[in-house]
Write an enzyme that holds these catalytic residues in place. Sequence first.
Site, PDB file in Angstrom:
ATOM      1  N   GLU A 119       0.981  -1.190   0.041  1.00 49.35           N
ATOM      2  CA  GLU A 119       0.102  -0.083  -0.122  1.00 49.35           C
ATOM      3  C   GLU A 119       0.780   1.424  -0.059  1.00 49.35           C
ATOM      4  O   GLU A 119       0.403   2.266   0.528  1.00 49.35           O
ATOM      5  CB  GLU A 119      -0.852   0.141   1.129  1.00 49.35           C
ATOM      6  CG  GLU A 119      -1.809  -1.387   1.256  1.00 49.35           C
ATOM      7  CD  GLU A 119      -2.664  -1.444   0.209  1.00 49.35           C
ATOM      8  OE1 GLU A 119      -2.712  -0.682  -0.686  1.00 49.35           O
ATOM      9  OE2 GLU A 119      -3.511  -2.379   0.086  1.00 49.35           O
ATOM     10  N   HIS A 177      -2.529   2.103   8.490  1.00 54.39           N
ATOM     11  CA  HIS A 177      -3.584   1.010   7.684  1.00 54.39           C
ATOM     12  C   HIS A 177      -3.675  -0.282   8.726  1.00 54.39           C
ATOM     13  O   HIS A 177      -2.659  -0.899   8.875  1.00 54.39           O
ATOM     14  CB  HIS A 177      -3.049   0.928   6.205  1.00 54.39           C
ATOM     15  CG  HIS A 177      -4.034  -0.278   5.830  1.00 54.39           C
ATOM     16  ND1 HIS A 177      -5.299  -0.102   5.600  1.00 54.39           N
ATOM     17  CD2 HIS A 177      -3.441  -1.370   5.352  1.00 54.39           C
ATOM     18  CE1 HIS A 177      -5.675  -1.444   5.101  1.00 54.39           C
ATOM     19  NE2 HIS A 177      -4.782  -1.905   4.770  1.00 54.39           N
ATOM     20  N   HIS A 208      -6.646  -3.687   9.775  1.00 53.66           N
ATOM     21  CA  HIS A 208      -7.757  -4.564   9.435  1.00 53.66           C
ATOM     22  C   HIS A 208      -8.306  -4.912  10.734  1.00 53.66           C
ATOM     23  O   HIS A 208      -8.450  -6.070  11.239  1.00 53.66           O
ATOM     24  CB  HIS A 208      -7.176  -5.872   8.766  1.00 53.66           C
ATOM     25  CG  HIS A 208      -6.644  -5.741   7.442  1.00 53.66           C
ATOM     26  ND1 HIS A 208      -6.398  -6.883   6.763  1.00 53.66           N
ATOM     27  CD2 HIS A 208      -6.202  -4.451   6.587  1.00 53.66           C
ATOM     28  CE1 HIS A 208      -5.645  -6.357   5.539  1.00 53.66           C
ATOM     29  NE2 HIS A 208      -5.904  -4.970   5.715  1.00 53.66           N
ATOM     30  N   TYR A 246     -20.853  11.196  19.687  1.00 49.23           N
ATOM     31  CA  TYR A 246     -20.050  12.414  19.312  1.00 49.23           C
ATOM     32  C   TYR A 246     -18.556  12.389  18.924  1.00 49.23           C
ATOM     33  O   TYR A 246     -18.222  12.890  18.390  1.00 49.23           O
ATOM     34  CB  TYR A 246     -20.307  13.579  20.446  1.00 49.23           C
ATOM     35  CG  TYR A 246     -19.496  13.123  21.638  1.00 49.23           C
ATOM     36  CD1 TYR A 246     -19.716  12.470  22.637  1.00 49.23           C
ATOM     37  CD2 TYR A 246     -17.842  13.791  21.582  1.00 49.23           C
ATOM     38  CE1 TYR A 246     -18.908  12.282  23.814  1.00 49.23           C
ATOM     39  CE2 TYR A 246     -17.131  13.854  22.630  1.00 49.23           C
ATOM     40  CZ  TYR A 246     -17.403  12.951  23.654  1.00 49.23           C
ATOM     41  OH  TYR A 246     -16.698  12.558  24.839  1.00 49.23           O
ATOM     42  N   HIS A 281     -12.026  -4.218   3.417  1.00 42.94           N
ATOM     43  CA  HIS A 281     -10.605  -4.245   3.576  1.00 42.94           C
ATOM     44  C   HIS A 281     -10.407  -3.843   5.182  1.00 42.94           C
ATOM     45  O   HIS A 281      -9.780  -4.630   5.668  1.00 42.94           O
ATOM     46  CB  HIS A 281     -10.074  -3.270   2.740  1.00 42.94           C
ATOM     47  CG  HIS A 281      -8.586  -3.402   2.580  1.00 42.94           C
ATOM     48  ND1 HIS A 281      -7.916  -3.151   1.314  1.00 42.94           N
ATOM     49  CD2 HIS A 281      -7.723  -3.492   3.431  1.00 42.94           C
ATOM     50  CE1 HIS A 281      -6.672  -3.261   1.560  1.00 42.94           C
ATOM     51  NE2 HIS A 281      -6.328  -3.582   2.818  1.00 42.94           N
ATOM     52  N   TYR A 315     -10.214  21.735  21.956  1.00 44.86           N
ATOM     53  CA  TYR A 315      -9.999  20.917  23.193  1.00 44.86           C
ATOM     54  C   TYR A 315      -8.577  20.318  22.735  1.00 44.86           C
ATOM     55  O   TYR A 315      -7.823  20.116  23.760  1.00 44.86           O
ATOM     56  CB  TYR A 315     -10.890  19.901  23.176  1.00 44.86           C
ATOM     57  CG  TYR A 315     -11.076  18.596  24.075  1.00 44.86           C
ATOM     58  CD1 TYR A 315     -10.955  19.004  25.412  1.00 44.86           C
ATOM     59  CD2 TYR A 315     -10.842  17.522  23.467  1.00 44.86           C
ATOM     60  CE1 TYR A 315     -11.156  17.840  26.261  1.00 44.86           C
ATOM     61  CE2 TYR A 315     -10.874  16.513  24.463  1.00 44.86           C
ATOM     62  CZ  TYR A 315     -10.840  16.471  25.750  1.00 44.86           C
ATOM     63  OH  TYR A 315     -10.870  15.454  26.790  1.00 44.86           O
TER      64      TYR A 315
END
Length: 257
Positions: free
Chosen positions: A113, A132, A134, A157, A199, A252
């Site tokens: 990737e 990345h 899974h 939220y 994915h 924040y």
Amino acid sequence: MTAPGMTAPAAGSPEPGAHDPAMRHEQAARAALIEACRTLNARGVNQGKAGNASLRWDRGARAGLLVTPSALPYERMRPDDIVWLSLDTVAGATPDDERPAVIDADGQRPSSEWRIHRDLYAALPAAAAVVHAHPPHATALACLPEIQAGGIPAFHYMVAMAGGADIRCAGYATFGTQALSDQVLAALAGRRACLMAHHGIVAWGAGLAAALALAEEVETLSRMYHLARQLGRPAVLPDDEMARVLAKFADYRPGEA
Ligand code: 13P
């Protein structure tokens, strides 16, 4: 502060290529990437050899990144296995060749990737780290047509942590392709994290600790949403409330992408 499971910043002035303020030296940055992936696996946010992680890292005038190698178990991965790629790296000569045309001489084959990481740093100057993974719950949701079309709605939220009033889902494309990178970048427009259809997820941050924490947050929210859906149809917070939450988040956690 160093997140649990993360390498402490090395002493001394940062190397010129560093972007994450906590990663001052390349060797420590390489070790921290491996530790980040092991932490994701230990926390159930990823498993096995899946996933990959990177840090923005320049070499002289060449903008680039350090990325985990492809298909190497994290337990066996060593700092020297991490690959450096320049941001102008392109794919191999033939249309079917998904590997980069030029690979850092001392490195392994980079993550399949690598284009997601390259394209994200090129498009988003604030990104200093990309993860990345899974994760089971987020990935399960990313297999539902409803989520693929509309993302995870504002049932909580904290969805705003991903940067908007929902967590979008990138369209499906074969792993390791430019088409997948294009889908991910589209889903990340104005956002810090997204699901990926059939994915997993991608999260980025102003540092590795922030990207890691966001990946974990997306999985936690996915687990909560999954639980709420077992009990009924969760109510969704209105757009004006999510706009208030997004404004409060900016205040924040100033500067913490
Ligand atoms: P790599 O081992 O090549 O990084 O691939 C893992 C992955 O999750 C592909 O999407």
